[in-house]
Scaffold this active site. Sequence first.
Site, PDB file in Angstrom:
ATOM      1  N   THR A   1       5.590 -27.844 -10.815  1.00 27.36           N
ATOM      2  CA  THR A   1       6.440 -28.831 -11.488  1.00 27.36           C
ATOM      3  C   THR A   1       5.681 -30.126 -11.777  1.00 27.36           C
ATOM      4  O   THR A   1       5.862 -30.744 -12.832  1.00 27.36           O
ATOM      5  CB  THR A   1       7.690 -29.114 -10.615  1.00 27.36           C
ATOM      6  OG1 THR A   1       8.380 -27.878 -10.415  1.00 27.36           O
ATOM      7  CG2 THR A   1       8.617 -30.104 -11.274  1.00 27.36           C
TER       8      THR A   1
ATOM      9  N   SER B   1      11.841 -24.632 -18.242  1.00 21.09           N
ATOM     10  CA  SER B   1      11.720 -24.962 -16.833  1.00 21.09           C
ATOM     11  C   SER B   1      10.280 -24.652 -16.433  1.00 21.09           C
ATOM     12  O   SER B   1       9.625 -23.798 -17.049  1.00 21.09           O
ATOM     13  CB  SER B   1      12.689 -24.073 -16.034  1.00 21.09           C
ATOM     14  OG  SER B   1      12.350 -24.084 -14.670  1.00 21.09           O
ATOM     15  N   THR B   2       9.807 -25.347 -15.411  1.00 20.83           N
ATOM     16  CA  THR B   2       8.509 -24.975 -14.827  1.00 20.83           C
ATOM     17  C   THR B   2       8.470 -23.466 -14.559  1.00 20.83           C
ATOM     18  O   THR B   2       7.436 -22.821 -14.706  1.00 20.83           O
ATOM     19  CB  THR B   2       8.340 -25.724 -13.482  1.00 20.83           C
ATOM     20  OG1 THR B   2       8.491 -27.106 -13.720  1.00 20.83           O
ATOM     21  CG2 THR B   2       7.015 -25.420 -12.830  1.00 20.83           C
TER      22      THR B   2
ATOM     23  N   HIS C   1     -30.144   4.969   1.487  1.00 21.16           N
ATOM     24  CA  HIS C   1     -30.151   4.473   2.875  1.00 21.16           C
ATOM     25  C   HIS C   1     -31.340   3.539   3.110  1.00 21.16           C
ATOM     26  O   HIS C   1     -31.815   3.401   4.233  1.00 21.16           O
ATOM     27  CB  HIS C   1     -30.212   5.613   3.901  1.00 21.16           C
ATOM     28  CG  HIS C   1     -29.133   6.631   3.760  1.00 21.16           C
ATOM     29  ND1 HIS C   1     -28.126   6.803   4.682  1.00 21.16           N
ATOM     30  CD2 HIS C   1     -28.892   7.533   2.779  1.00 21.16           C
ATOM     31  CE1 HIS C   1     -27.315   7.779   4.290  1.00 21.16           C
ATOM     32  NE2 HIS C   1     -27.755   8.234   3.131  1.00 21.16           N
TER      33      HIS C   1
ATOM     34  N   SER D   1     -38.821 -26.512  -0.997  1.00 17.70           N
ATOM     35  CA  SER D   1     -39.104 -27.943  -0.840  1.00 17.70           C
ATOM     36  C   SER D   1     -40.367 -28.146  -0.001  1.00 17.70           C
ATOM     37  O   SER D   1     -40.916 -29.229   0.059  1.00 17.70           O
ATOM     38  CB  SER D   1     -37.915 -28.631  -0.183  1.00 17.70           C
ATOM     39  OG  SER D   1     -37.719 -28.093   1.114  1.00 17.70           O
TER      40      SER D   1
ATOM     41  N   LYS E   1     -43.942 -21.200  -4.407  1.00 18.78           N
ATOM     42  CA  LYS E   1     -42.930 -20.179  -4.094  1.00 18.78           C
ATOM     43  C   LYS E   1     -41.851 -20.208  -5.174  1.00 18.78           C
ATOM     44  O   LYS E   1     -41.342 -21.274  -5.532  1.00 18.78           O
ATOM     45  CB  LYS E   1     -42.318 -20.506  -2.730  1.00 18.78           C
ATOM     46  CG  LYS E   1     -41.489 -19.398  -2.118  1.00 18.78           C
ATOM     47  CD  LYS E   1     -41.257 -19.716  -0.644  1.00 18.78           C
ATOM     48  CE  LYS E   1     -40.619 -18.564   0.093  1.00 18.78           C
ATOM     49  NZ  LYS E   1     -39.255 -18.334  -0.322  1.00 18.78           N
TER      50      LYS E   1
ATOM     51  N   GLU F   1     -29.319 -15.260  -6.700  1.00 21.96           N
ATOM     52  CA  GLU F   1     -28.674 -15.833  -5.501  1.00 21.96           C
ATOM     53  C   GLU F   1     -27.362 -16.523  -5.876  1.00 21.96           C
ATOM     54  O   GLU F   1     -26.325 -16.346  -5.230  1.00 21.96           O
ATOM     55  CB  GLU F   1     -29.621 -16.838  -4.829  1.00 21.96           C
ATOM     56  CG  GLU F   1     -30.830 -16.172  -4.177  1.00 21.96           C
ATOM     57  CD  GLU F   1     -31.956 -17.157  -3.835  1.00 21.96           C
ATOM     58  OE1 GLU F   1     -32.876 -16.745  -3.116  1.00 21.96           O
ATOM     59  OE2 GLU F   1     -31.933 -18.311  -4.277  1.00 21.96           O
TER      60      GLU F   1
END
Length: 466
Positions: free
Chosen positions: A103, A142-143, A191, A322, A327, A334
Amino acid sequence: MTENTNFRIERDSMGDRQIPSNVYYGIQTLRAIENFAISGIKPLSTYVDACLIIKKATAIVNGELGCIPLDISQAIVQAADEILAGKLRDQFVVDVYQAGAGTSHHMNINEVLANRALEILGAEKGNYQRVSPNDHVNYGQSTNDVIPTAIRIGGLLALTHTLQPALEKAITALETKAVEFQNIVKSGRTHLQDAVPVRLGENFRAWSHILSEHQNRIYTASGDLMVLGLGGSAAGTGMNTHPQYRHRVVEVISQIMESPMEPAPHLMAAMQSMAPFVNVSGALRNLAQDLAKISHDLRLMDSGPKTGFKEIQLPPVQPGSSIMPGKYNPVMAEMTSMVCFQIMGYDNAIALAAQAGQLELNVMMPLIAYNLIHSMEILGNTIAALTERCIEGITANKERCLAYAEGSLALVTALNPHIGYLNAADVAKESLETGKSIRQIVLEKGLMSEAQLATVLNLEQMSALH
Ligand SMILES: N[C@@H](CC(=O)O)C(=O)O
């Protein structure tokens, strides 16, 4: 409803409040800002668009049907068009975690439209006798019927603008890589142990298929979003609506969306059940689960450079560490994994919210709205970024792939039809213990001839699709 340079006074059923004179939202939005300082997350712009499309359509139809004056209808439509085009976007300010059913967000939309419509008509903001957020902008609504409709429309917008185009591009990019890598033989792994050889290109083709099947699942599930329960008003009975409104408003929304929507066959059902959102969210979760698997595979196959697989090279897009110089980490993959986990979390919350309806209404809709639309948008953005900044630039390390394939103990599988499983197992064991090649051991034991072995231990042949 007076205005001075700094604030205007607005009144609602709880009393009077000062509203900064430059803002377009009103007293109910102000109360919601104060009540819900929760996450700082403002409504998604796609969700605001969906609400504006509904308000534009309802103003057109209520004007046509004589339910609200034509000049007010036209001013609301103009206000909605202006905001859809990019104006006043900073006026939608209610936290995602807010009043049940939505609402507060809904009144935020109604107030901004009313105040902009007032300006268009040459009146002052806050003069709600002239244009009212409740009596005009929200006429016959109405909402409880607007918000489930907004989630449907917002979902369709997010799907068509963000997720579908991203999926299309990813599917094509993976197929392009499949063709490029078609002749590269690598070791299969099941596996996480040596398995029979496969083609690197076929790995990419499988991923392309997986995504295209998810695209179909999402498309099918999203069909539910095109059935709109607008017109149900507060409890699904349609109280306070014109008899022609509910069909006509869906026609007008279809025209605005340039896509055929249908009126829901039972308005109470459309209001009470969150099943369409659960269905779409489930399809998104399903995609996220496979996309997470693909991103994990990319990271594993790129692992190294000296101590891992390094069968493929993901394009370096930024320094990875860092502290460790030189690297480069698989950052796009990721990020993809993390977004996929977020989608699964959103889906869990949607499932909980969807079962929490009571009697005529499910008040947990703000959570469902945010999670569903955000899921589509972050999934779409993720897939687009992964495609452009990772998949399209992947190169293959053909020699490394071949070396693993040649060294795989599972090559003995090809000997089964010729020397039997148990003899082949002995060969594998001896190869592992002595370091001798499978070929050498078979010849030493006189199990097969050199010519036979040349045909049977053919990596190209073994890794082809049979
Ligand atoms: N959600 C409100 C209705 C509305 O906002 O229109 C209620 O049922 O109380």
